[in-house]
Design a protein around this motif. Structure first.
Motif, PDB file in Angstrom:
ATOM      1  N   ARG A  87     -12.309  50.230  46.840  1.00  0.00           N
ATOM      2  CA  ARG A  87     -11.031  50.924  46.655  1.00  0.00           C
ATOM      3  C   ARG A  87     -10.096  50.307  45.617  1.00  0.00           C
ATOM      4  O   ARG A  87      -9.209  50.978  45.126  1.00  0.00           O
ATOM      5  N   PHE A  88     -10.265  49.018  45.307  1.00  0.00           N
ATOM      6  CA  PHE A  88      -9.328  48.416  44.343  1.00  0.00           C
ATOM      7  C   PHE A  88      -9.877  48.582  42.933  1.00  0.00           C
ATOM      8  O   PHE A  88     -10.804  47.866  42.538  1.00  0.00           O
TER       9      PHE A  88
ATOM     10  N   LEU B  27      -4.001  45.969  50.426  1.00  0.00           N
ATOM     11  CA  LEU B  27      -3.951  47.138  51.306  1.00  0.00           C
ATOM     12  C   LEU B  27      -4.858  48.214  50.744  1.00  0.00           C
ATOM     13  O   LEU B  27      -4.788  48.534  49.559  1.00  0.00           O
ATOM     14  N   ALA B  28      -5.724  48.761  51.579  1.00  0.00           N
ATOM     15  CA  ALA B  28      -6.564  49.884  51.131  1.00  0.00           C
ATOM     16  C   ALA B  28      -6.852  50.791  52.316  1.00  0.00           C
ATOM     17  O   ALA B  28      -6.909  50.338  53.460  1.00  0.00           O
ATOM     18  N   VAL B  29      -7.017  52.067  52.002  1.00  0.00           N
ATOM     19  CA  VAL B  29      -7.333  53.050  53.046  1.00  0.00           C
ATOM     20  C   VAL B  29      -8.588  53.818  52.642  1.00  0.00           C
ATOM     21  O   VAL B  29      -8.925  53.895  51.459  1.00  0.00           O
TER      22      VAL B  29
ATOM     23  N   PRO C 179      -7.047  58.527  51.123  1.00  0.00           N
ATOM     24  CA  PRO C 179      -5.666  58.423  50.643  1.00  0.00           C
ATOM     25  C   PRO C 179      -4.805  59.594  51.110  1.00  0.00           C
ATOM     26  O   PRO C 179      -5.304  60.661  51.425  1.00  0.00           O
ATOM     27  N   ARG C 180      -3.534  59.337  51.145  1.00  0.00           N
ATOM     28  CA  ARG C 180      -2.496  60.338  51.417  1.00  0.00           C
ATOM     29  C   ARG C 180      -2.594  60.973  52.801  1.00  0.00           C
ATOM     30  O   ARG C 180      -2.301  62.146  52.972  1.00  0.00           O
ATOM     31  N   THR C 181      -3.014  60.151  53.767  1.00  0.00           N
ATOM     32  CA  THR C 181      -2.990  60.675  55.140  1.00  0.00           C
ATOM     33  C   THR C 181      -2.039  59.846  56.000  1.00  0.00           C
ATOM     34  O   THR C 181      -2.059  59.940  57.227  1.00  0.00           O
ATOM     35  N   GLY C 182      -1.237  58.977  55.356  1.00  0.00           N
ATOM     36  CA  GLY C 182      -0.228  58.220  56.098  1.00  0.00           C
ATOM     37  C   GLY C 182      -0.693  56.853  56.592  1.00  0.00           C
ATOM     38  O   GLY C 182       0.107  56.086  57.131  1.00  0.00           O
TER      39      GLY C 182
ATOM     40  N   GLY D  73      -1.758  54.229  54.843  1.00  0.00           N
ATOM     41  CA  GLY D  73      -1.186  53.147  54.023  1.00  0.00           C
ATOM     42  C   GLY D  73       0.236  52.831  54.469  1.00  0.00           C
ATOM     43  O   GLY D  73       0.622  51.666  54.636  1.00  0.00           O
ATOM     44  N   GLN D  74       0.996  53.884  54.667  1.00  0.00           N
ATOM     45  CA  GLN D  74       2.382  53.719  55.128  1.00  0.00           C
ATOM     46  C   GLN D  74       2.414  53.020  56.491  1.00  0.00           C
ATOM     47  O   GLN D  74       3.212  52.115  56.722  1.00  0.00           O
TER      48      GLN D  74
ATOM     49  N   THR E 143       1.679  45.160  43.357  1.00  0.00           N
ATOM     50  CA  THR E 143       0.742  46.176  42.881  1.00  0.00           C
ATOM     51  C   THR E 143       0.931  46.431  41.401  1.00  0.00           C
ATOM     52  O   THR E 143       1.881  45.941  40.794  1.00  0.00           O
TER      53      THR E 143
ATOM     54  N   ASN F 252       0.437  52.095  40.065  1.00  0.00           N
ATOM     55  CA  ASN F 252      -0.069  52.422  41.406  1.00  0.00           C
ATOM     56  C   ASN F 252       1.026  53.177  42.165  1.00  0.00           C
ATOM     57  O   ASN F 252       1.741  52.628  43.006  1.00  0.00           O
TER      58      ASN F 252
ATOM     59  N   GLY G 287       1.121  55.441  44.470  1.00  0.00           N
ATOM     60  CA  GLY G 287       1.055  55.562  45.924  1.00  0.00           C
ATOM     61  C   GLY G 287       1.612  54.320  46.600  1.00  0.00           C
ATOM     62  O   GLY G 287       2.416  54.399  47.534  1.00  0.00           O
TER      63      GLY G 287
ATOM     64  N   LYS H  48       5.387  54.011  46.051  1.00  0.00           N
ATOM     65  CA  LYS H  48       6.105  54.978  46.901  1.00  0.00           C
ATOM     66  C   LYS H  48       6.128  54.493  48.356  1.00  0.00           C
ATOM     67  O   LYS H  48       7.176  54.532  49.017  1.00  0.00           O
TER      68      LYS H  48
ATOM     69  N   LYS I 298       9.527  53.665  50.437  1.00  0.00           N
ATOM     70  CA  LYS I 298       9.839  54.411  51.673  1.00  0.00           C
ATOM     71  C   LYS I 298      10.128  53.465  52.843  1.00  0.00           C
ATOM     72  O   LYS I 298      10.745  53.859  53.823  1.00  0.00           O
TER      73      LYS I 298
HETATM   74  C1  COA Z   1      -2.184  52.722  47.730  1.00  0.00           C
HETATM   75  C2  COA Z   1      -2.720  53.212  49.066  1.00  0.00           C
HETATM   76  C3  COA Z   1      -2.900  52.032  50.006  1.00  0.00           C
HETATM   77  C4  COA Z   1      -1.645  54.161  49.672  1.00  0.00           C
HETATM   78  O1  COA Z   1      -2.043  54.497  50.962  1.00  0.00           O
HETATM   79  P1  COA Z   1      -2.051  56.015  51.466  1.00  0.00           P
HETATM   80  O2  COA Z   1      -2.529  56.018  52.851  1.00  0.00           O
HETATM   81  O3  COA Z   1      -2.779  56.847  50.473  1.00  0.00           O
HETATM   82  O4  COA Z   1      -0.499  56.361  51.413  1.00  0.00           O
HETATM   83  P2  COA Z   1       0.286  57.293  52.427  1.00  0.00           P
HETATM   84  O5  COA Z   1      -0.533  58.514  52.746  1.00  0.00           O
HETATM   85  O6  COA Z   1       0.736  56.464  53.582  1.00  0.00           O
HETATM   86  O7  COA Z   1       1.497  57.736  51.534  1.00  0.00           O
HETATM   87  C5  COA Z   1       2.743  57.088  51.440  1.00  0.00           C
HETATM   88  C6  COA Z   1       3.617  57.894  50.488  1.00  0.00           C
HETATM   89  O8  COA Z   1       3.118  57.722  49.150  1.00  0.00           O
HETATM   90  C7  COA Z   1       2.745  58.980  48.596  1.00  0.00           C
HETATM   91  N1  COA Z   1       1.541  58.776  47.809  1.00  0.00           N
HETATM   92  C8  COA Z   1       0.359  58.289  48.219  1.00  0.00           C
HETATM   93  N2  COA Z   1      -0.500  58.222  47.203  1.00  0.00           N
HETATM   94  C9  COA Z   1       0.161  58.684  46.120  1.00  0.00           C
HETATM   95  C10 COA Z   1      -0.179  58.836  44.751  1.00  0.00           C
HETATM   96  N3  COA Z   1      -1.385  58.505  44.296  1.00  0.00           N
HETATM   97  N4  COA Z   1       0.759  59.311  43.913  1.00  0.00           N
HETATM   98  C11 COA Z   1       1.989  59.625  44.354  1.00  0.00           C
HETATM   99  N5  COA Z   1       2.390  59.481  45.643  1.00  0.00           N
HETATM  100  C12 COA Z   1       1.469  59.017  46.501  1.00  0.00           C
HETATM  101  C13 COA Z   1       2.495  59.886  49.786  1.00  0.00           C
HETATM  102  O9  COA Z   1       2.621  61.238  49.452  1.00  0.00           O
HETATM  103  C14 COA Z   1       3.565  59.396  50.760  1.00  0.00           C
HETATM  104  O10 COA Z   1       4.822  59.902  50.442  1.00  0.00           O
HETATM  105  P3  COA Z   1       5.409  61.225  51.197  1.00  0.00           P
HETATM  106  O11 COA Z   1       5.400  60.868  52.663  1.00  0.00           O
HETATM  107  O12 COA Z   1       6.790  61.348  50.636  1.00  0.00           O
HETATM  108  O13 COA Z   1       4.500  62.355  50.880  1.00  0.00           O
HETATM  109  C15 COA Z   1      -4.066  53.981  48.922  1.00  0.00           C
HETATM  110  O14 COA Z   1      -3.953  55.000  47.972  1.00  0.00           O
HETATM  111  C16 COA Z   1      -5.256  53.098  48.517  1.00  0.00           C
HETATM  112  O15 COA Z   1      -6.043  52.667  49.358  1.00  0.00           O
HETATM  113  N6  COA Z   1      -5.423  52.831  47.188  1.00  0.00           N
HETATM  114  C17 COA Z   1      -6.483  51.979  46.703  1.00  0.00           C
HETATM  115  C18 COA Z   1      -6.178  50.529  46.960  1.00  0.00           C
HETATM  116  C19 COA Z   1      -4.864  50.098  46.327  1.00  0.00           C
HETATM  117  O16 COA Z   1      -4.584  50.406  45.194  1.00  0.00           O
HETATM  118  N7  COA Z   1      -4.035  49.361  47.099  1.00  0.00           N
HETATM  119  C20 COA Z   1      -2.714  48.936  46.687  1.00  0.00           C
HETATM  120  C21 COA Z   1      -2.688  47.613  45.999  1.00  0.00           C
HETATM  121  S1  COA Z   1      -2.855  46.236  47.099  1.00  0.00           S
END
Ligand code: COA
Length: 329
Positions: free
Chosen positions: A199-200, A272-274, A277-280, A282-283, A302, A306, A308, A311, A315
């Motif tokens: 995922r990274f 942090l990785a899920v 993505p975008r199912t909450g 990560g939050q 990050t 990045n 997501g 954001k 939040k």
């Molecule tokens: C970064 C990451 C951890 C975010 O986790 P996630 O579960 O996808 O995020 P969530 O679903 O909890 O979203 C949190 C908020 O960010 C927003 N969001 C998530 N991904 C987004 C993206 N790519 N672009 C814009 N907004 C994004 C969501 O819509 C949400 O906001 P909202 O409630 O206003 O809609 C995930 O995308 C991931 O695993 N990425 C790969 C690993 C990584 O890059 N980790 C971070 C560095 S350590």
């Protein structure tokens, strides 16, 4: 050649030299953490610089003013054993590239230090050198790019201040998650490492064309595994779905060295990785970190692109506290 400074390789750095180079240092990592006293943060930085300078296979270039011999700047070059072994090539890193805060011409000092670097790199046989600087250090940015270093990533760090923002206990259902959030167990280690490998993809290792994606993934897998195996200074949260599957993880490391000097514990270097993505998820994991992990401050780093991660941090009321550039050559 610089008219202002001379550069020499030195066998050691005396504490007074490190002290002079770091007096009023403007780019300390913790300068925006309100609860960390600047003196304590600088004492920690001095200790780190001293330790780096004394480390095995660290070489030090010291610049001194021609006029009065005062230390003007330093560049340390360290063999990176872990990266070198994994990537099968000798690699060096620059843990410290510093100019005395009151120096009238930082660019000149940095230029002189970087002019001496190729000799050292060649002598040590390194085919790759990396360095990270604060983005406010514009003189270093200019001199590194002039010296052929290439920007690989821009890091953004966010911090959660538990005193100002509060703590609590999360309820997965509030994040729409049908499962539990718990600390990692040995049976999760392989799955956490695999998720990290997969995922990274936005980091400097993946973006460097001289490093294969496979090797970059392996570096990330080992990093996550090292967090799972170090239960003294690290903690890993996992989100487990109701079928027992791993939906995500968050690992972080406690900065004990800084705590020793300041009395304030920072949990940082979070990974942090899920899975989806975008199912909450990560939050939710970030909330577990900010609320339930040990520490006075919880940090998340990050890449600038990045969206997501940034954001999710905003939040959760995290504040942006630091930005850095990483270069490779
Ligand atoms: C970064 C990451 C951890 C975010 O986790 P996630 O579960 O996808 O995020 P969530 O679903 O909890 O979203 C949190 C908020 O960010 C927003 N969001 C998530 N991904 C987004 C993206 N790519 N672009 C814009 N907004 C994004 C969501 O819509 C949400 O906001 P909202 O409630 O206003 O809609 C995930 O995308 C991931 O695993 N990425 C790969 C690993 C990584 O890059 N980790 C971070 C560095 S350590």
């Amino acid at each position: 050649m610089s008219q202002l400074v001379t550069v020499r390789e030195v066998d050691a750095l005396e504490p007074e030299v490190v002290g002079e180079l770091l007096r009023d240092h403007p780019y300390d990592d913790y300068r925006r953490h309100r609860r960390i006293a600047p003196d304590a943060a600088l004492a920690f930085l001095r200790e780190r610089a001293q330790e780096s300078a004394a480390a095995e296979r660290c070489h030090r270039l010291l610049a001194r003013d021609r006029s009065d011999g005062r230390p003007a700047g330093v560049l340390m070059l360290q063999y990176l054993s872990h990266d070198s072994e994994l990537l099968g090539r000798p690699m060096g890193g620059i843990p410290f590239l510093l100019v005395r805060a009151d120096h009238p011409d930082p660019g000149d000092v940095l230029r002189a230090l970087l002019l001496s670097l190729p000799y050292l790199v060649q002598r040590e046989g390194y085919s790759h050198v990396s360095v990270r600087i604060d983005s406010a250090d514009i003189a270093a940015y200019h001199e590194l790019t002039d010296a052929g270093f290439r920007l690989m990533e821009t890091l953004v760090s966010m911090a959660y201040d538990t005193e100002r923002r509060g703590i609590g206990v999360i309820d997965p259902a509030e994040f729409g998650f049908d499962g539990v959030v718990r600390t990692v167990e040995p049976r999760d280690h392989d799955a956490v490492a695999e998720m990290s490998r997969k995922r990274f993809t936005l980091n400097r290792y993946h973006l460097d064309q001289s490093i294969s994606h496979e090797a970059a993934g392996e570096l990330m897998a080992r990093w996550a595994r090292s967090y799972c195996e170090n239960d003294q200074d690290c903690q890993v949260w996992v989100a487990e779905g109701k079928g027992g599957e791993l939906a995500g993880f968050l690992g972080h490391q406690l900065n004990r060295g800084l705590e020793k000097h300041s009395g304030i514990l920072v949990s940082g270097r979070a990974l942090l990785a899920v899975e989806d993505p975008r199912t909450g998820v990560g939050q939710m994991l970030s909330r577990a970190h900010t609320w339930q992990s040990p520490g006075d401050y919880k940090e998340a780093d990050t890449q600038l692109n990045n969206y997501g991660m940034i954001k999710a941090s905003f939040k959760l009321d995290m504040d942006m506290v630091r930005t850095k550039y990483t270069f490779h050559r």
